[in-house]
Design a protein around this motif. Structure first.
Motif, PDB file in Angstrom:
ATOM      1  N   ASP A 158     -29.388  27.565  -4.511  1.00  0.00           N
ATOM      2  CA  ASP A 158     -28.419  27.841  -3.444  1.00  0.00           C
ATOM      3  C   ASP A 158     -27.911  26.562  -2.800  1.00  0.00           C
ATOM      4  O   ASP A 158     -26.817  26.542  -2.223  1.00  0.00           O
ATOM      5  N   VAL A 159     -28.689  25.493  -2.899  1.00  0.00           N
ATOM      6  CA  VAL A 159     -28.264  24.195  -2.380  1.00  0.00           C
ATOM      7  C   VAL A 159     -27.494  23.430  -3.458  1.00  0.00           C
ATOM      8  O   VAL A 159     -26.459  22.816  -3.189  1.00  0.00           O
ATOM      9  N   ALA A 160     -27.974  23.497  -4.688  1.00  0.00           N
ATOM     10  CA  ALA A 160     -27.374  22.731  -5.789  1.00  0.00           C
ATOM     11  C   ALA A 160     -25.936  23.148  -6.076  1.00  0.00           C
ATOM     12  O   ALA A 160     -25.133  22.315  -6.526  1.00  0.00           O
ATOM     13  N   GLU A 161     -25.592  24.402  -5.801  1.00  0.00           N
ATOM     14  CA  GLU A 161     -24.223  24.854  -6.095  1.00  0.00           C
ATOM     15  C   GLU A 161     -23.194  24.135  -5.226  1.00  0.00           C
ATOM     16  O   GLU A 161     -21.999  24.154  -5.527  1.00  0.00           O
ATOM     17  N   ARG A 162     -23.642  23.470  -4.172  1.00  0.00           N
ATOM     18  CA  ARG A 162     -22.730  22.719  -3.301  1.00  0.00           C
ATOM     19  C   ARG A 162     -22.757  21.225  -3.591  1.00  0.00           C
ATOM     20  O   ARG A 162     -22.094  20.440  -2.911  1.00  0.00           O
ATOM     21  N   THR A 174     -30.623  12.090  -1.622  1.00  0.00           N
ATOM     22  CA  THR A 174     -30.916  12.325  -0.204  1.00  0.00           C
ATOM     23  C   THR A 174     -29.653  12.259   0.637  1.00  0.00           C
ATOM     24  O   THR A 174     -29.417  13.107   1.500  1.00  0.00           O
ATOM     25  N   LYS A 175     -28.822  11.255   0.383  1.00  0.00           N
ATOM     26  CA  LYS A 175     -27.575  11.111   1.141  1.00  0.00           C
ATOM     27  C   LYS A 175     -26.595  12.222   0.795  1.00  0.00           C
ATOM     28  O   LYS A 175     -25.895  12.740   1.674  1.00  0.00           O
ATOM     29  N   VAL A 176     -26.533  12.615  -0.472  1.00  0.00           N
ATOM     30  CA  VAL A 176     -25.646  13.712  -0.879  1.00  0.00           C
ATOM     31  C   VAL A 176     -26.031  15.001  -0.164  1.00  0.00           C
ATOM     32  O   VAL A 176     -25.181  15.712   0.385  1.00  0.00           O
ATOM     33  N   GLY A 182     -24.585  18.919   3.690  1.00  0.00           N
ATOM     34  CA  GLY A 182     -24.834  19.378   5.047  1.00  0.00           C
ATOM     35  C   GLY A 182     -26.219  19.951   5.280  1.00  0.00           C
ATOM     36  O   GLY A 182     -26.439  20.687   6.250  1.00  0.00           O
ATOM     37  N   VAL A 183     -27.184  19.617   4.402  1.00  0.00           N
ATOM     38  CA  VAL A 183     -28.562  20.068   4.602  1.00  0.00           C
ATOM     39  C   VAL A 183     -29.139  19.343   5.821  1.00  0.00           C
ATOM     40  O   VAL A 183     -29.025  18.125   5.940  1.00  0.00           O
ATOM     41  N   ARG A 184     -29.764  20.094   6.695  1.00  0.00           N
ATOM     42  CA  ARG A 184     -30.411  19.506   7.866  1.00  0.00           C
ATOM     43  C   ARG A 184     -31.840  19.137   7.469  1.00  0.00           C
ATOM     44  O   ARG A 184     -32.716  19.984   7.404  1.00  0.00           O
ATOM     45  N   ILE A 185     -32.026  17.874   7.153  1.00  0.00           N
ATOM     46  CA  ILE A 185     -33.313  17.399   6.639  1.00  0.00           C
ATOM     47  C   ILE A 185     -34.271  17.152   7.800  1.00  0.00           C
ATOM     48  O   ILE A 185     -33.929  16.465   8.764  1.00  0.00           O
ATOM     49  N   SER A 186     -35.478  17.718   7.688  1.00  0.00           N
ATOM     50  CA  SER A 186     -36.478  17.505   8.734  1.00  0.00           C
ATOM     51  C   SER A 186     -37.448  16.397   8.364  1.00  0.00           C
ATOM     52  O   SER A 186     -37.857  15.606   9.216  1.00  0.00           O
ATOM     53  N   ARG A 187     -37.813  16.311   7.081  1.00  0.00           N
ATOM     54  CA  ARG A 187     -38.759  15.275   6.676  1.00  0.00           C
ATOM     55  C   ARG A 187     -38.742  15.125   5.162  1.00  0.00           C
ATOM     56  O   ARG A 187     -38.270  15.995   4.442  1.00  0.00           O
ATOM     57  N   ASP A 215     -44.804   6.056 -10.611  1.00  0.00           N
ATOM     58  CA  ASP A 215     -44.308   7.429 -10.569  1.00  0.00           C
ATOM     59  C   ASP A 215     -44.174   7.841  -9.110  1.00  0.00           C
ATOM     60  O   ASP A 215     -45.160   7.966  -8.392  1.00  0.00           O
ATOM     61  N   TYR A 216     -42.928   8.040  -8.686  1.00  0.00           N
ATOM     62  CA  TYR A 216     -42.635   8.415  -7.298  1.00  0.00           C
ATOM     63  C   TYR A 216     -42.270   9.886  -7.234  1.00  0.00           C
ATOM     64  O   TYR A 216     -41.458  10.377  -8.026  1.00  0.00           O
ATOM     65  N   THR A 217     -42.874  10.603  -6.303  1.00  0.00           N
ATOM     66  CA  THR A 217     -42.497  11.987  -6.036  1.00  0.00           C
ATOM     67  C   THR A 217     -42.084  12.088  -4.574  1.00  0.00           C
ATOM     68  O   THR A 217     -42.854  11.727  -3.677  1.00  0.00           O
ATOM     69  N   GLY A 218     -40.859  12.542  -4.337  1.00  0.00           N
ATOM     70  CA  GLY A 218     -40.360  12.718  -2.974  1.00  0.00           C
ATOM     71  C   GLY A 218     -39.937  14.153  -2.763  1.00  0.00           C
ATOM     72  O   GLY A 218     -39.110  14.678  -3.514  1.00  0.00           O
ATOM     73  N   VAL A 219     -40.511  14.811  -1.766  1.00  0.00           N
ATOM     74  CA  VAL A 219     -40.194  16.208  -1.466  1.00  0.00           C
ATOM     75  C   VAL A 219     -39.390  16.253  -0.174  1.00  0.00           C
ATOM     76  O   VAL A 219     -39.863  15.788   0.872  1.00  0.00           O
ATOM     77  N   THR A 220     -38.176  16.794  -0.243  1.00  0.00           N
ATOM     78  CA  THR A 220     -37.282  16.875   0.904  1.00  0.00           C
ATOM     79  C   THR A 220     -37.325  18.284   1.493  1.00  0.00           C
ATOM     80  O   THR A 220     -37.112  19.265   0.769  1.00  0.00           O
ATOM     81  N   TYR A 221     -37.600  18.368   2.791  1.00  0.00           N
ATOM     82  CA  TYR A 221     -37.693  19.656   3.487  1.00  0.00           C
ATOM     83  C   TYR A 221     -36.531  19.801   4.469  1.00  0.00           C
ATOM     84  O   TYR A 221     -36.119  18.825   5.113  1.00  0.00           O
ATOM     85  N   ASP A 222     -36.029  21.034   4.598  1.00  0.00           N
ATOM     86  CA  ASP A 222     -35.011  21.281   5.615  1.00  0.00           C
ATOM     87  C   ASP A 222     -35.692  21.654   6.931  1.00  0.00           C
ATOM     88  O   ASP A 222     -36.924  21.672   7.031  1.00  0.00           O
TER      89      ASP A 222
END
Length: 249
Positions: A158-162, A174-176, A182-187, A215-222
């Motif tokens: 649902d996010v990727a379609e934008r 992250t910037k995209v 327009g994702v409101r990123i919390s952490r 090996d970097y893993t980054g998890v983005t939360y709204d």
């Protein structure tokens, strides 16, 4: 009943107060003597000890409870867990823009994008989903053209379609997500581990098979606490360093 006596703390006004208090109390708990009391002082007493509000103290205690260092019981009080795990990862605070800056400044090639199955090791971040959108990119040094990292992003459908794939040629994911979608990123939670290059990674990064990579893993939360993107990035071991500076004042 005798209560545990935490260490003192000189507050740094540049950092969130709840974070400083939680880290100070965490250090006091993990460094306590074996015969120290397990019962913590009341919220009011702890707030007065640290010179913060009760709300700030409550947030700090919530952090330690989530880590499993303490347990809170209505009418009985707050207690240190005697068998709490001592090897928990250190949590460091930073800004989303710091992540964006770290990922920027490289030439980017979009290798492919489209629906992909949720990798088994990432299933916990996408409950109820069997498929997400995958974006795969190769970044290179702008001056030398030398490959520096290979990135895979797994994004909620649902996010990727934008997401406009063309934006990924200019900006980090992250910037995209934040500025274009327009994702409101919390952490964002980051994990960096040492690995050995598999055949595909070795080929893309132009390094010998089984050579060290990061090996970097980054998890983005709204702001709803929902993971929207999981980035898996393989960095050449000779082209990436991870430095943390701690302000002691």
């Amino acid at each position: 009943m005798t209560t545990f006596a935490p260490d003192s703390l000189d507050l740094n006004r540049k950092l969130p107060l709840w974070y400083q208090v939680s880290q100070s109390l965490r250090a006091s708990i993990l460094g306590r003597s074996p015969d120290a009391p397990l019962r913590l002082p009341t919220e009011d007493a702890l707030a007065a000890h640290y010179g913060v509000s009760v709300l700030t103290m409550r947030q700090a205690l919530k952090e330690l409870e989530a880590e499993g260092l303490i347990s809170r019981h209505r009418r009985r009080g707050t207690f240190i867990e005697p068998n709490a795990r001592r090897g928990a990862p250190v949590r460091l605070l930073g800004s989303v823009d710091a992540i964006v800056a770290q990922q920027s400044g490289m030439s980017t090639e979009l290798l492919d994008h489209g629906p992909v199955a949720v990798p088994a090791e990432l299933a916990e971040y996408f409950p109820g989903l069997t498929e997400v959108a995958g974006f795969r990119r190769l970044r290179s040094d702008e001056k030398t053209g030398e490959p520096t990292n290979h990135a895979r992003n797994y994004v909620r459908p649902d996010v990727a379609e934008r997401v406009d794939p063309a934006d990924l040629l200019r900006w980090p994911m992250t910037k995209v997500l934040r500025d274009a979608v327009g994702v409101r990123i919390s952490r964002i939670t980051d994990t960096v581990e040492a690995r050995l290059a598999d055949p595909e990674t070795a080929r893309l990064l132009e390094v010998p098979l089984l050579s060290p990579i990061l090996d970097y893993t980054g998890v983005t939360y709204d702001t709803d606490g929902r993971p929207v993107d999981v980035a898996r990035i393989h960095y050449r071991g000779d082209r990436f360093s991870f430095t943390v500076t701690l302000d002691a004042h």
